[in-house]
Structures are given as C-alpha cells and as structure tokens.
Design a protein around this motif. Structure first.
Motif, PDB file in Angstrom:
ATOM      1  N   HIS A  89       3.085   6.249  -5.475  1.00  0.00           N
ATOM      2  CA  HIS A  89       2.924   6.465  -6.920  1.00  0.00           C
ATOM      3  C   HIS A  89       1.566   7.099  -7.239  1.00  0.00           C
ATOM      4  O   HIS A  89       1.115   7.058  -8.384  1.00  0.00           O
ATOM      5  N   GLY A  90       0.905   7.615  -6.224  1.00  0.00           N
ATOM      6  CA  GLY A  90      -0.289   8.421  -6.466  1.00  0.00           C
ATOM      7  C   GLY A  90      -1.614   7.724  -6.230  1.00  0.00           C
ATOM      8  O   GLY A  90      -2.665   8.370  -6.315  1.00  0.00           O
ATOM      9  N   ALA A  91      -1.611   6.412  -5.961  1.00  0.00           N
ATOM     10  CA  ALA A  91      -2.893   5.706  -5.781  1.00  0.00           C
ATOM     11  C   ALA A  91      -3.562   6.122  -4.470  1.00  0.00           C
ATOM     12  O   ALA A  91      -2.896   6.387  -3.469  1.00  0.00           O
ATOM     13  N   LYS A  92      -4.892   6.175  -4.508  1.00  0.00           N
ATOM     14  CA  LYS A  92      -5.670   6.294  -3.274  1.00  0.00           C
ATOM     15  C   LYS A  92      -5.802   4.871  -2.717  1.00  0.00           C
ATOM     16  O   LYS A  92      -5.858   3.903  -3.483  1.00  0.00           O
ATOM     17  N   ILE A  93      -5.880   4.763  -1.402  1.00  0.00           N
ATOM     18  CA  ILE A  93      -5.848   3.436  -0.780  1.00  0.00           C
ATOM     19  C   ILE A  93      -7.119   3.171   0.021  1.00  0.00           C
ATOM     20  O   ILE A  93      -7.556   4.015   0.811  1.00  0.00           O
ATOM     21  N   ALA A  94      -7.696   1.984  -0.178  1.00  0.00           N
ATOM     22  CA  ALA A  94      -8.792   1.482   0.671  1.00  0.00           C
ATOM     23  C   ALA A  94      -8.317   0.173   1.302  1.00  0.00           C
ATOM     24  O   ALA A  94      -8.070  -0.807   0.595  1.00  0.00           O
TER      25      ALA A  94
ATOM     26  N   GLY B  73       0.821  -1.207   0.000  1.00  0.00           N
ATOM     27  CA  GLY B  73       0.000   0.000   0.000  1.00  0.00           C
ATOM     28  C   GLY B  73       0.855   1.255   0.000  1.00  0.00           C
ATOM     29  O   GLY B  73       0.575   2.218  -0.718  1.00  0.00           O
ATOM     30  N   LYS B  74       1.927   1.226   0.786  1.00  0.00           N
ATOM     31  CA  LYS B  74       2.810   2.390   0.870  1.00  0.00           C
ATOM     32  C   LYS B  74       3.426   2.692  -0.496  1.00  0.00           C
ATOM     33  O   LYS B  74       3.497   3.839  -0.930  1.00  0.00           O
ATOM     34  N   LEU B  75       3.843   1.641  -1.179  1.00  0.00           N
ATOM     35  CA  LEU B  75       4.458   1.820  -2.506  1.00  0.00           C
ATOM     36  C   LEU B  75       3.430   2.370  -3.504  1.00  0.00           C
ATOM     37  O   LEU B  75       3.718   3.328  -4.241  1.00  0.00           O
ATOM     38  N   LEU B  76       2.231   1.784  -3.513  1.00  0.00           N
ATOM     39  CA  LEU B  76       1.201   2.258  -4.440  1.00  0.00           C
ATOM     40  C   LEU B  76       0.837   3.712  -4.139  1.00  0.00           C
ATOM     41  O   LEU B  76       0.668   4.528  -5.054  1.00  0.00           O
TER      42      LEU B  76
ATOM     43  N   ILE C 293      -2.447   3.072   9.712  1.00  0.00           N
ATOM     44  CA  ILE C 293      -2.621   4.159   8.737  1.00  0.00           C
ATOM     45  C   ILE C 293      -1.648   5.302   9.063  1.00  0.00           C
ATOM     46  O   ILE C 293      -0.973   5.835   8.179  1.00  0.00           O
ATOM     47  N   GLN C 294      -1.559   5.651  10.333  1.00  0.00           N
ATOM     48  CA  GLN C 294      -0.659   6.751  10.726  1.00  0.00           C
ATOM     49  C   GLN C 294       0.793   6.424  10.412  1.00  0.00           C
ATOM     50  O   GLN C 294       1.517   7.226   9.821  1.00  0.00           O
ATOM     51  N   SER C 295       1.231   5.208  10.791  1.00  0.00           N
ATOM     52  CA  SER C 295       2.658   4.885  10.628  1.00  0.00           C
ATOM     53  C   SER C 295       3.015   4.582   9.174  1.00  0.00           C
ATOM     54  O   SER C 295       4.138   4.827   8.740  1.00  0.00           O
ATOM     55  N   THR C 296       2.073   4.080   8.401  1.00  0.00           N
ATOM     56  CA  THR C 296       2.388   3.693   7.020  1.00  0.00           C
ATOM     57  C   THR C 296       2.174   4.845   6.041  1.00  0.00           C
ATOM     58  O   THR C 296       2.979   5.057   5.131  1.00  0.00           O
TER      59      THR C 296
END
Ligand SMILES: NC(=O)c1ccc[n+]([C@@H]2O[C@H](COP(=O)([O-])OP(=O)(O)OC[C@H]3O[C@@H](n4cnc5c(N)ncnc54)[C@H](OP(=O)(O)O)[C@@H]3O)[C@@H](O)[C@H]2O)c1
Length: 238
Positions: free
Chosen positions: A28-33, A22-25, A48-51
C-alpha cells in the motif's frame, strides 16, 4: 497509495506476522524499517529479499527491544535516515515458552515480560518521541501531518486462562493495559494505539507453542468459552 510517504517501523520485522504485516503495508505504498534482534542478523537479508523483493528500499536496524540503549540507537538511526514520515509502529516481536506455572523458572517469566511487555513499552515511547518531533517539524513547514499509528500484537491468551501459559497470558494482558494508556495519553497528540489478538498462527512461535494437538484443543475450547464463533484453526495446522 494509502500509505505513500509514510514509514512503518516493524519490531520483530523478520518474524512471521511481522513479515506478513510489512508486506501488506509495503503493497500500500509504505516504506519499511525492520527492527531485528542481534541474534537474528543472518535472517535479515534473506527475509528482505523473499518478502519485499529486490530494490524495495526496505531498511533494517539491529535492535534488541529489551535494551533501552539498543532501542534509542535504532530510533536515532531511523530519525537520521529520514526515509519518510515515521507514522506507523507495529510491535510484533514476541516470545512464548509453555511451562506449568508452579515450575516456570524466574528467568523465563522475566523473559516473557521483557520481550512481550517491556520491549513494546520502550519501542512505543521511542516511536512517540520520533512521531511528535516529525509532526512538529511538518507543522512548522506548513505540511500535512499523517496520523500516528501503533499496533501491538497481543493474543487471545490475554483474555482466557490457559494451562502452562501463565507468563505469556500475563505479558499479553499487560500489553493490552499498556496500550489503553498509550491510546488515552497519546490519542490527543495524534497517535492512535491498538492491539490485535490472534489465535494460533503457524509461524515459528506458533508452532513452538501450539503444535501439540491437546494443547491446541484446550486453547480453542478456552477461547470459545468467551468467543463462541472463534474459527476452527485445525485445518491450518501443518
Ligand atoms: N503465532 C501465533 O500463533 C501468535 C498468536 C497470538 C499472538 N502472537 C504474537 O504475535 C507476535 C508475532 O509472533 P510471530 O508468530 O510472528 O512469531 P515469530 O515469527 O517468532 O516472530 C517474533 C519475532 O520477534 C523476535 N524477537 C524475539 N526477541 C526479540 C528481541 N529481544 N528483540 C527484537 N526481536 C525479538 C523473534 O526473533 P527469534 O525468532 O530469533 O526469537 C522473531 O523474529 C508475537 O508478539 C506473538 O506473541 C502470535
């Protein structure tokens, strides 16, 4: 940014490989769910806070991937939120417990198959429906349709016989079979489907299964019997 305006849905998003992916995506601009199991709720906000840091816009949805009702509810909530085009699904939720095959309790075999195979079946079906509906709507509006991408975490254990890994090996081999069919059936509709098969990675799951040196060495020897150049992971052990 390669993934701007794309939503990446990560099942097992609070886990080790899920967080790293998730961090990598996100970089590169992706929104994460993130999809997280009900029993992981306390870990969601700290992860969520740490990543992703503050104000990342990362959303989290409770979802037991082994429950059709829970998967439907989570994907309905994602569809309603309309965060970005839902184009990526990462299946990283997983379970492992090593027991000799002759004494593996029936419920533990089932738990492997439910989390590692049935869960990705449900999340991938829900994702395909979500993606296809979004693609149809985009086409009607004359907008570009990003490719759909499903990546599921299988394992080197899918390819070799490992002592006490029967249910895990079977579940991961099944996931590869499922993914081939997803690629065949959904590829023409715009969704590619692939698996990634790591060797041991020192997440909570990895430590639980492969902390023992003998188990690790047997694992590595088995993998090297089919991939002689498989890297040495000894230096990465805690
Ligand atoms: N680590 C390795 O060495 C390795 C090697 C090859 C393949 N893999 C595969 O890679 C994937 C990610 O593993 P990982 O190492 O990142 O493990 P991890 O850190 O334990 O992450 C897996 C996540 O899945 C969650 N989960 C379990 N049951 C679930 C359910 N019913 N619904 C939703 N989420 C559920 C786990 O929650 P809990 O922690 O609360 O159980 C955990 O957060 C797994 O499929 C694993 O089999 C891992």
């Amino acid at each position: 940014m390669a993934f701007a305006q794309r939503l990446a849905i990560i099942a097992g998003g609070v886990g080790g490989i899920g967080s790293a992916t998730g961090k990598l995506l996100h970089s590169h601009g992706a929104k994460i769910a993130l999809l997280y199991a009900p029993f992981e709720a306390a870990r969601v906000q700290p992860t969520i806070q740490s990543t992703y840091g503050p104000d990342s816009g990362t959303q989290a949805y409770e979802c037991d991937i082994t429950s059709p009702t829970s998967v439907s509810a989570a994907f309905a909530a994602i569809a309603k939120a309309q965060i970005a085009f839902p184009s990526i699904l990462i299946n990283t939720a997983g379970y492992v417990n090593l027991t000799p095959l002759e004494s593996t309790p029936p419920e533990d075999s089932l738990k492997h198959y439910m989390i590692n195979l049935y869960g990705p079946t449900l999340t991938s079906q829900a994702f395909a429906r979500l993606y296809l509906a979004a693609a149809q709507q985009a086409k009607l509006q004359g907008a570009a349709v990003p490719g759909g991408r499903i990546v599921s975490l299988a394992s080197q254990a899918a390819f070799v016989a490992l002592h006490a890994h029967g249910a895990y090996c079977a579940s991961k081999a099944g996931l590869i079979g499922l993914t081939k069919c997803m690629a065949s059936e959904w590829g023409p509709l715009g969704i590619t489907a692939n698996t990634v098969s790591p060797g041991p990675v020192w997440t909570e799951l990895g430590k639980k299964a492969w902390s023992d040196r003998g188990v690790r060495e047997a694992y590595q020897a088995a993998v090297r019997s089919i991939v002689p150049s498989s890297p040495d992971f000894e230096g990465r052990v805690d």
